[in-house]
Write a protein that holds these residues in place. Sequence first.
Motif, PDB file in Angstrom:
ATOM      1  N   ASP A 191      26.575  44.359   7.402  1.00 41.30           N
ATOM      2  CA  ASP A 191      26.938  43.555   6.238  1.00 41.30           C
ATOM      3  C   ASP A 191      27.625  42.235   6.602  1.00 41.30           C
ATOM      4  O   ASP A 191      28.278  41.627   5.759  1.00 41.30           O
ATOM      5  CB  ASP A 191      27.844  44.336   5.281  1.00 41.30           C
ATOM      6  N   SER A 192      27.482  41.801   7.849  1.00 43.81           N
ATOM      7  CA  SER A 192      28.107  40.537   8.244  1.00 43.81           C
ATOM      8  C   SER A 192      27.379  39.332   7.656  1.00 43.81           C
ATOM      9  O   SER A 192      27.945  38.237   7.573  1.00 43.81           O
ATOM     10  CB  SER A 192      28.131  40.407   9.774  1.00 43.81           C
ATOM     11  N   GLY A 193      26.110  39.518   7.278  1.00 43.31           N
ATOM     12  CA  GLY A 193      25.337  38.415   6.722  1.00 43.31           C
ATOM     13  C   GLY A 193      24.725  37.496   7.757  1.00 43.31           C
ATOM     14  O   GLY A 193      24.007  36.547   7.408  1.00 43.31           O
TER      15      GLY A 193
ATOM     16  N   ARG B  21      21.994  46.462   7.125  1.00 42.09           N
ATOM     17  CA  ARG B  21      21.915  45.602   5.944  1.00 42.09           C
ATOM     18  C   ARG B  21      21.891  44.124   6.353  1.00 42.09           C
ATOM     19  O   ARG B  21      22.608  43.288   5.811  1.00 42.09           O
ATOM     20  CB  ARG B  21      23.099  45.858   5.016  1.00 42.09           C
ATOM     21  N   THR B  22      21.026  43.817   7.295  1.00 41.12           N
ATOM     22  CA  THR B  22      20.980  42.477   7.852  1.00 41.12           C
ATOM     23  C   THR B  22      19.929  41.611   7.181  1.00 41.12           C
ATOM     24  O   THR B  22      18.849  42.088   6.852  1.00 41.12           O
ATOM     25  CB  THR B  22      20.674  42.542   9.369  1.00 41.12           C
ATOM     26  N   PRO B  23      20.220  40.327   6.975  1.00 40.64           N
ATOM     27  CA  PRO B  23      19.145  39.394   6.596  1.00 40.64           C
ATOM     28  C   PRO B  23      18.182  39.290   7.781  1.00 40.64           C
ATOM     29  O   PRO B  23      18.586  38.898   8.882  1.00 40.64           O
ATOM     30  CB  PRO B  23      19.878  38.068   6.354  1.00 40.64           C
TER      31      PRO B  23
ATOM     32  N   LYS C 260      19.408  30.921   4.560  1.00 37.87           N
ATOM     33  CA  LYS C 260      20.136  32.176   4.325  1.00 37.87           C
ATOM     34  C   LYS C 260      20.831  32.121   2.964  1.00 37.87           C
ATOM     35  O   LYS C 260      21.625  31.225   2.678  1.00 37.87           O
ATOM     36  CB  LYS C 260      21.166  32.392   5.441  1.00 37.87           C
ATOM     37  N   SER C 261      20.556  33.122   2.145  1.00 37.61           N
ATOM     38  CA  SER C 261      21.083  33.089   0.777  1.00 37.61           C
ATOM     39  C   SER C 261      22.436  33.747   0.643  1.00 37.61           C
ATOM     40  O   SER C 261      23.145  33.533  -0.348  1.00 37.61           O
ATOM     41  CB  SER C 261      20.102  33.799  -0.160  1.00 37.61           C
ATOM     42  N   GLY C 262      22.778  34.617   1.587  1.00 36.50           N
ATOM     43  CA  GLY C 262      24.034  35.321   1.495  1.00 36.50           C
ATOM     44  C   GLY C 262      23.983  36.543   0.606  1.00 36.50           C
ATOM     45  O   GLY C 262      24.988  37.206   0.410  1.00 36.50           O
ATOM     46  N   THR C 263      22.802  36.864   0.041  1.00 36.17           N
ATOM     47  CA  THR C 263      22.678  38.068  -0.776  1.00 36.17           C
ATOM     48  C   THR C 263      22.471  39.272   0.106  1.00 36.17           C
ATOM     49  O   THR C 263      22.144  39.163   1.275  1.00 36.17           O
ATOM     50  CB  THR C 263      21.479  37.932  -1.731  1.00 36.17           C
ATOM     51  N   ASP C 264      22.674  40.474  -0.471  1.00 34.18           N
ATOM     52  CA  ASP C 264      22.533  41.702   0.288  1.00 34.18           C
ATOM     53  C   ASP C 264      21.100  42.173   0.389  1.00 34.18           C
ATOM     54  O   ASP C 264      20.767  42.971   1.229  1.00 34.18           O
ATOM     55  CB  ASP C 264      23.373  42.821  -0.346  1.00 34.18           C
TER      56      ASP C 264
END
Length: 314
Positions: A166-168, A195-197, A306-310
Amino acid sequence: MIQFALLLLLVGIGPVLLAEALLARYEVLAYAAGWRAPTTDLPTGMPYARGADPDRPPDAYLVYLDGIGKRRFHDTRDGGRLVKCLINGAPELRVLGQVQPYSPLAHPLADRPVWKWVRRHVGLLLFLHNVMQIFVAADRRYRPLYNRAVGTQIATQLRLAGYRRDSGIPVVMLSYSGGAQVATGAVDELWAQLRTPLWLITLGGFHNGANDISHARHLYRLTSTGDWIERVSTWIFPQRWRLFRRSGWNRADREGKITVHRLDPATHVGPDSYISPGARLSDGRSYLDQTADTVIALIRDCCSAKSGTDGPLP
């Protein structure tokens, strides 16, 4: 006479192919049954990632999944040229090149005692072993197990390299040839664990198109009109045909998640391959430079988008 020679060749290779097919299946079944645990140790002195300062978050993590010549933790297939070019050209990245895409147990082929003898006497078997692993990874009976095994291996190596769930921070999987089968298969497990982009870049990708890549933001397909090996995979695997609209590949294509970039006139292998430092373009760059420049530009676009969404982008 020619027919007799072909018959002898088939008789000689047939048992070898059968043995390799059985060995390839054994490893994924051994993983699934818990008989053997995947290794996480690297050779002494080898870092879990190279490039950006490990004390600061990088712009992105890049995981390189090599083609079927991969048999060690080190990037030995091309002498590590592509990985070195990427690190030098994009020092903001943390690059992992040690993942073993053709071993669910993360056990390098060349480090196994029996294969050390084989490597000296029958080098072709090393090639056949990894070829068989690709087809095991593509086989619907073993694909879920293989995908989970290698996806877990990649997630573990990313954690050891400093990645936090979840670091994004974006993760980009760059795969060469048969590495594309593994990269597309690892998407779900990486999403579940980190949960990585996630973005995918395939270079001459040889894969069956069956894997669901809905948790990847986008897939960039780097190819060339001179790459007949990549083209073969679009013919022999039905899931790559437009007729099979529900395959993972065709669903992603309809959603606009696949973009093609041409690296003409490069070939898949040989002196004019994507990673050739000697073959030159009209602008003076080598084919290796063209490939590295394209990959770096795509990764920087991924980072800026990168949107920063999950969840995955629509």
